[in-house]
Design an enzyme around this catalytic site. Sequence first.
Site, short mmCIF file in Angstrom:
data_model
loop_
_atom_site.label_atom_id
_atom_site.label_comp_id
_atom_site.label_asym_id
_atom_site.label_seq_id
_atom_site.Cartn_x
_atom_site.Cartn_y
_atom_site.Cartn_z
N ARG A 56 0.81 -1.23 0.00
CA ARG A 56 0.00 0.00 0.00
C ARG A 56 0.83 1.27 0.00
NH1 ARG A 56 -3.35 -3.92 2.38
NH2 ARG A 56 -1.32 -4.73 2.92
N THR A 57 1.74 1.37 0.97
CA THR A 57 2.45 2.63 1.17
C THR A 57 3.33 2.96 -0.04
OG1 THR A 57 2.45 2.13 3.53
CG2 THR A 57 3.91 3.89 2.80
N LYS A 84 25.23 -5.17 -1.45
CA LYS A 84 26.69 -5.30 -1.64
C LYS A 84 27.44 -4.71 -0.46
CE LYS A 84 26.28 -4.70 -6.66
NZ LYS A 84 26.58 -3.75 -7.72
N ARG A 106 11.45 3.79 3.85
CA ARG A 106 11.01 2.81 4.85
C ARG A 106 12.21 1.97 5.26
NH1 ARG A 106 5.69 -0.99 4.70
NH2 ARG A 106 4.83 0.99 5.40
N HIS A 134 4.97 6.18 11.55
CA HIS A 134 4.45 6.01 10.20
C HIS A 134 3.45 7.15 9.98
CE1 HIS A 134 3.19 4.33 6.52
NE2 HIS A 134 2.83 3.12 6.89
C1 NCD Z 1 1.71 -0.89 8.29
C2 NCD Z 1 3.21 -0.73 8.37
O1 NCD Z 1 3.94 -1.15 7.49
O2 NCD Z 1 3.60 -0.18 9.36
N1 NCD Z 1 1.20 -1.14 7.04
C3 NCD Z 1 1.02 -0.10 6.18
O3 NCD Z 1 1.87 0.73 5.97
N2 NCD Z 1 -0.20 0.00 5.62
C4 NCD Z 1 1.18 -1.81 9.30
C5 NCD Z 1 1.67 -3.20 9.36
O4 NCD Z 1 2.63 -3.59 8.72
O5 NCD Z 1 1.06 -3.94 10.11
#
Ligand code: NCD
Length: 306
Positions: A56-57, A84, A106, A134
Amino acid sequence: MLGKSVTAMENFTAEEIRAVLSAARKMKQIIRGGDKKLPNLRGKAIVNLFFEPSTRTRTSFELAGKYLGADVVSITGGTSSIVKGESLRDTLRTIEAMGVDAIVMRHKAEGAADYATQVVKPVIINAGDGAHAHPSQAILDLFTIEQHKGRLAELKVAIIGDVLHSRVARSDVYAMTKMGMEVHLAGPRTLLPRFFEFEGVTVHEDVDEAIRHADVINVLRIQLERQQAGLFPSTREYARVFGINEERLRLANDDVLILHPGPQNKGLEISSEVTYCARSAIQEQVQNGVAVRMALLDLTLNGGTK
Ligand code: NCD
């Protein structure tokens, strides 16, 4: 907000949150209008740098940048020179040297996004750093709630599950209390941190108590990948004592809104019936994620749409 890095909700004022929500409303209308291509970020370049899995993100940040006319490149940990042995600092500096305006990042380490703001100049947007934060998820949660309830202040929200390892819960708690919401947290004692003991937040060991008369329930994924052994009961036990199912939902308000950031462990923290029931806004959260990320990119890279 021009030039502002987005690393945690702690660094946002209520006024800034309102500005993002308002911009996201406009973006949502534009997406719905059919022609999604805007010129706002034409000439800007964004790199999505993802060292942890994401559906999703990552996709929504990529689409958000493209809808605004930016050039967007996505790289994952597995396809970068990190495999590497290149350091995070060198990776960031290499991307910076190519002239990018923003890095959406991320990483599994808490503080990785803040570290990035110290070593490179582009705007950094934290798309999740370990169990820390997040922020774009918290804003899309607020946005989804506001779209349904017409307001945020004084709503009762219950956040259920693995609060300890959830960067979503942390960012939600800061964002929601700033907007005047009443936050209740519940889950197994081993998964409830103490650092949320501040005004506006109540911690329960009994899920039923937390969701009684709730306006919103946000169900968290059990983060088995971040847990040490022994913190988690058996899956059957978890589903029975802490899982959100239709029977338990009767305790909440009739018009309770169900959220889950995804991905879901169905039958564990949430039942299929609840995921697909009329009160669930889980699919809508995904849709709103694009509008909110467009708003964030437009505000930080372009100063917003006048
Ligand atoms: C979340 C995350 O990655 O923190 N998911 C997301 O970004 N929609 C929550 C999760 O991984 O449970």
